[in-house]
Scaffold this motif. Structure first.
Motif, mmCIF file in Angstrom:
data_model
loop_
_atom_site.group_PDB
_atom_site.id
_atom_site.type_symbol
_atom_site.label_atom_id
_atom_site.label_comp_id
_atom_site.label_asym_id
_atom_site.label_seq_id
_atom_site.Cartn_x
_atom_site.Cartn_y
_atom_site.Cartn_z
ATOM 1 N N SER A 98 -58.953 29.260 -26.572
ATOM 2 C CA SER A 98 -58.248 29.357 -25.296
ATOM 3 C C SER A 98 -59.163 29.089 -24.101
ATOM 4 O O SER A 98 -58.676 28.835 -22.989
ATOM 5 N N TRP A 111 -56.017 31.248 -29.597
ATOM 6 C CA TRP A 111 -54.565 31.356 -29.436
ATOM 7 C C TRP A 111 -53.911 30.192 -30.154
ATOM 8 O O TRP A 111 -54.186 29.034 -29.865
ATOM 9 N N TYR A 158 -60.896 31.472 -22.948
ATOM 10 C CA TYR A 158 -61.015 32.821 -22.397
ATOM 11 C C TYR A 158 -61.674 33.742 -23.417
ATOM 12 O O TYR A 158 -61.597 33.513 -24.622
ATOM 13 N N ARG A 202 -61.745 35.728 -18.419
ATOM 14 C CA ARG A 202 -62.322 34.399 -18.616
ATOM 15 C C ARG A 202 -63.733 34.479 -19.194
ATOM 16 O O ARG A 202 -64.051 33.813 -20.176
ATOM 17 N N ARG A 238 -54.267 37.782 -20.520
ATOM 18 C CA ARG A 238 -53.486 36.801 -19.756
ATOM 19 C C ARG A 238 -52.053 36.750 -20.276
ATOM 20 O O ARG A 238 -51.105 36.650 -19.491
ATOM 21 N N TYR A 253 -57.868 36.339 -23.991
ATOM 22 C CA TYR A 253 -56.617 35.668 -23.686
ATOM 23 C C TYR A 253 -55.447 36.630 -23.833
ATOM 24 O O TYR A 253 -54.405 36.438 -23.212
#
Length: 363
Positions: free
Chosen positions: A165, A160, A167, A280, A173, A170
């Motif tokens: 990130s 990101w 994750y 995650r 999220r 992401y």
């Protein structure tokens, strides 16, 4: 046999630098001149995105061939104006998203402000045919616990704004910033589903029914349920696996409904935790098992999904294909793992994008 259609959002990038390019209007203009591609490609919220939709298909081999063809055609049209397409759910490189110029998108930008101006994310939506809204809502109620597993399989957004990130997905999220996004409580009937949608629209917070961003919803345009939890998948094979699993989950849920079996009563709070864990960890660690909502190795949870939907997969002729595809995905890793391995090997996010452009068009 139920038909399945797939919608994929692709990232438009500079083939040399890997940076996103706001050229969707030009690509769509090119596509509109090709009689074979009229109606296949559509604009999206941001100008760095291009969406396509397959026809409804009953055969997974045909669906795979159409996804590959649509990706190749998207790449051809993009190449004609000097850009490329990548099946990436977020841009690995920094980007300033450009909002599309039409009334709907401008309303969204005015209403949601920074959410819209930061939210360049790309998903894969799977439509599965249902016989009625009543069957569709029964399916929605019963597939809820399994959605996080589909999200983990598809996870393809580790980076990101130029950074890792932490994750695997992401995108998911970021997507949760929308006020209508996420898992839903049990509806129990089509009447209650439609009443809930009407109540949400009556608040004035959402522009229209297209902004009902449930993880799985009744489609506005088609007689389908629409699964909306997946990242756009780096490899076409993974998108086909998602489609096969979604269809089998729909058929399994519909059978349970017809037999009078009640859906699992997991709370929205638990479903959110399962979704967070899938975002995650992806397939690299543990997921929450849909039956127990307790942590288990991701591979065991994927096997549980294949077992849960196994009868329907077998009836559709998809069981062996799904097992083999899932096994390859677990060995190779999802898009998030592939992207991280590419960065580790090359040390360059630009090279990550370049390789993902190549893989996007691979069969």
């Amino acid at each position: 046999m139920r038909t399945v259609g797939v919608e994929e959002e692709l990232l438009l990038v500079d083939p040399e630098t890997g940076e996103p390019r706001a050229l969707s209007a030009a690509v769509l203009a090119r596509a509109s001149q090709d009689p074979g591609d009229q109606g296949v490609f559509e604009k999206e919220l941001h100008e760095q995105m291009l969406e396509f939709a397959t026809h409804p298909q009953a055969d997974m081999a045909r669906l795979h061939a159409e996804i590959v063809r649509c990706r190749e055609e998207a790449a051809r049209h993009a190449g004609e104006i000097g850009c490329a397409v990548a099946a990436l759910a977020t841009s690995p490189l920094p980007v300033s998203p450009a909002v599309g110029v039409n009334r709907r998108y401008q309303w969204m930008a005015d209403q949601y402000r920074v959410v819209v101006h930061e939210q360049l994310v790309l998903g894969c939506h799977v439509h599965v045919a249902v016989e009625s809204d009543e069957e569709g809502v029964a399916v929605i109620d019963r597939v809820r616990p399994w959605l996080s597993v589909l999200a983990a399989l598809s996870a393809n957004s580790p980076f990101w704004q130029g950074k890792d990130s932490g994750y695997s997905s992401y995108r998911s999220r970021i997507w949760q910033r929308w006020p209508s996004a996420g898992p839903t409580e049990l509806f129990g009937s089509a009447e209650r589903y439609h009443r809930r949608v009407a109540d949400m629209l009556a608040t004035g917070t959402l522009l229209d029914e297209g902004m009902i961003y449930f993880d799985v919803r009744l489609s506005q345009r088609y007689p389908t349920v629409e699964f909306r939890v997946a990242d756009v998948c780096l490899h076409a094979e993974t998108a086909v696996l998602l489609a096969a699993l979604a269809r089998a989950l729909v058929e399994t849920a519909a059978r349970e409904w017809r037999e009078g079996r009640e859906p699992a009563g997991h709370s929205v709070s638990l479903l959110r935790l399962a979704a967070w864990r899938a975002a995650r960890s992806g397939l690299t660690s543990e997921l929450l098992h849909p039956a127990t909502m307790r942590r288990m190795p991701a591979e065991a949870v994927v096997r549980a999904l294949l077992d849960h939907a196994g009868e329907a997969l077998a009836a559709d002729g998809d069981l062996e294909r799904a097992r083999e595809s899932a096994a390859r995905l677990l060995r190779r890793g999802n898009g998030a793992r592939v992207q991280r391995e590419l960065l580790e090997r090359t040390g360059s996010l630009r090279d990550v994008v370049t390789e993902c452009v190549r893989r996007t068009q691979a069969a």
